[in-house]
Design an enzyme around this catalytic site. Structure first.
Site, mmCIF file in Angstrom:
data_model
loop_
_atom_site.group_PDB
_atom_site.id
_atom_site.type_symbol
_atom_site.label_atom_id
_atom_site.label_comp_id
_atom_site.label_asym_id
_atom_site.label_seq_id
_atom_site.Cartn_x
_atom_site.Cartn_y
_atom_site.Cartn_z
ATOM 1 N N LYS A 19 -45.775 106.424 37.264
ATOM 2 C CA LYS A 19 -44.768 107.328 36.721
ATOM 3 C C LYS A 19 -44.594 107.106 35.222
ATOM 4 O O LYS A 19 -44.383 105.987 34.778
ATOM 5 C CB LYS A 19 -43.442 107.115 37.457
ATOM 6 C CG LYS A 19 -43.535 107.379 38.954
ATOM 7 C CD LYS A 19 -42.272 106.995 39.692
ATOM 8 C CE LYS A 19 -42.061 105.501 39.710
ATOM 9 N NZ LYS A 19 -40.899 105.097 40.545
ATOM 10 N N GLY A 33 -31.341 105.791 40.875
ATOM 11 C CA GLY A 33 -32.031 105.918 42.152
ATOM 12 C C GLY A 33 -33.232 106.840 42.158
ATOM 13 O O GLY A 33 -33.720 107.213 43.229
ATOM 14 N N THR A 34 -33.758 107.198 40.985
ATOM 15 C CA THR A 34 -34.883 108.140 40.956
ATOM 16 C C THR A 34 -36.127 107.555 41.619
ATOM 17 O O THR A 34 -36.838 108.251 42.357
ATOM 18 C CB THR A 34 -35.227 108.547 39.513
ATOM 19 O OG1 THR A 34 -35.390 107.376 38.713
ATOM 20 C CG2 THR A 34 -34.134 109.416 38.920
ATOM 21 N N GLY A 35 -36.427 106.281 41.363
ATOM 22 C CA GLY A 35 -37.619 105.674 41.954
ATOM 23 C C GLY A 35 -37.537 105.587 43.456
ATOM 24 O O GLY A 35 -38.508 105.888 44.171
ATOM 25 N N CYS A 36 -36.371 105.184 43.953
ATOM 26 C CA CYS A 36 -36.156 105.116 45.406
ATOM 27 C C CYS A 36 -36.327 106.496 46.032
ATOM 28 O O CYS A 36 -36.979 106.656 47.073
ATOM 29 C CB CYS A 36 -34.751 104.611 45.709
ATOM 30 S SG CYS A 36 -34.329 103.027 44.959
ATOM 31 N N THR A 85 -29.437 109.417 36.479
ATOM 32 C CA THR A 85 -30.761 109.226 37.066
ATOM 33 C C THR A 85 -30.818 107.985 37.963
ATOM 34 O O THR A 85 -31.898 107.460 38.237
ATOM 35 C CB THR A 85 -31.817 109.093 35.956
ATOM 36 O OG1 THR A 85 -31.443 108.021 35.077
ATOM 37 C CG2 THR A 85 -31.948 110.389 35.169
#
Length: 266
Positions: free
Chosen positions: A173, A206-209, A204
């Site tokens: 990412k 928690g975007t990766g989760c 933003t």
């Protein structure tokens, strides 16, 4: 009904970790289950503390899930210490699930380290190699590979390095770069590029989760890897565009926006 399991830490503020994953599964019409590896006292401003879950408890959770409702996909997130890693490794070895998506959660949004420093070798050799898809961001990919990533070419080099470790596919990412965010999917063959406009919001958390659990939900539904990533990107962009101004720091995404708007991302 398709099923998905999240193995991760719990975020009491609801924006990341187990809570974000279960919301994402629900938004994709996938039945969600969880194995909690740590209880994180966290909110939109940062991490206050981490309480580890014992190896025994994690393995009991594995047994409870896999011997009753075997999941169609598995998302793995925060593994903060060696005992949790060993438990997850043993569980994966025992039950050999398909469609494993791993988000290598090494740092919190505020920069707090979420895994022990001496745990990286075990993670890479024994956990990450179980992944059908690994979803690092730039700092995580630098930590995993030891490379400095400053450009698209550096990202491609890191993707090759991660793939060579025995990881089937990597979605690197590029949101930490300035300008148009570009994510790269690599499975040892062709590079696939996913570009999106940068959304002007601080919310933003928690975007990766969320992205990794959306990919897992899509794989559970039978999509190919490229289709699963494409749909996950579409879902998370909408969740960020309609993010929630809650809390005093980086607010959470709107995980259920697509449900209430009647959109179908699976």
């Amino acid at each position: 009904m398709k099923t998905a399991l999240t193995i991760a830490g719990s975020d009491c503020s609801g924006g990341a970790g187990i809570q974000a994953d279960l919301k994402t599964f629900a938004a994709h019409n996938v039945y969600g289950m969880s194995i909690i590896t740590a209880v994180v006292a966290e909110n939109t401003t940062g991490v206050l503390g981490i309480e580890r879950i014992s190896k025994k408890s994690i393995l009991q959770q594995f047994k409870a899930v896999f011997e009753d409702i075997f999941p169609d996909s598995v998302k793995i997130g925060m593994l903060s210490e060696r005992a949790a890693c060993e438990a997850v490794y043993e569980g994966l070895e025992m039950y050999t699930p398909k469609n494993v998506v791993i988000d290598p959660v090494l740092y919190a949004k505020d920069g707090t380290a979420l895994t022990d420093g001496d745990n990286m070798d075990f993670l890479i050799k024994n956990i990450f190699t179980k992944a059908d898809l690994l979803t690092p961001n730039i700092p995580e990919a630098e930590k995993i590979t030891g490379l400095k990533i400053k450009s698209i070419e550096d990202m491609k080099k890191a993707c090759r390095e991660i793939n060579s470790m025995g990881i089937k596919a990597v979605l690197l990412k590029g949101g930490h770069f300035e300008g148009e965010p570009t994510d790269i999917l690599f499975d040892g063959g062709d590079f696939k590029f996913f570009r999106a406009k940068r959304i002007n919001t601080k919310n933003t958390h928690g975007t990766g989760c969320t992205l990794s659990s959306a990919a897992a939900a899509n794989l559970a539904a039978g999509k190919t890897m490229e289709e699963a990533v494409f749909s996950a990107k579409k879902y998370i962009n909408t969740a960020i565009e309609n993010s929630l101004s809650l809390g005093k720091g980086n607010g959470p995404l709107n995980h259920m926006y697509s449900v209430f708007k009647g959109d179908d991302y699976v």
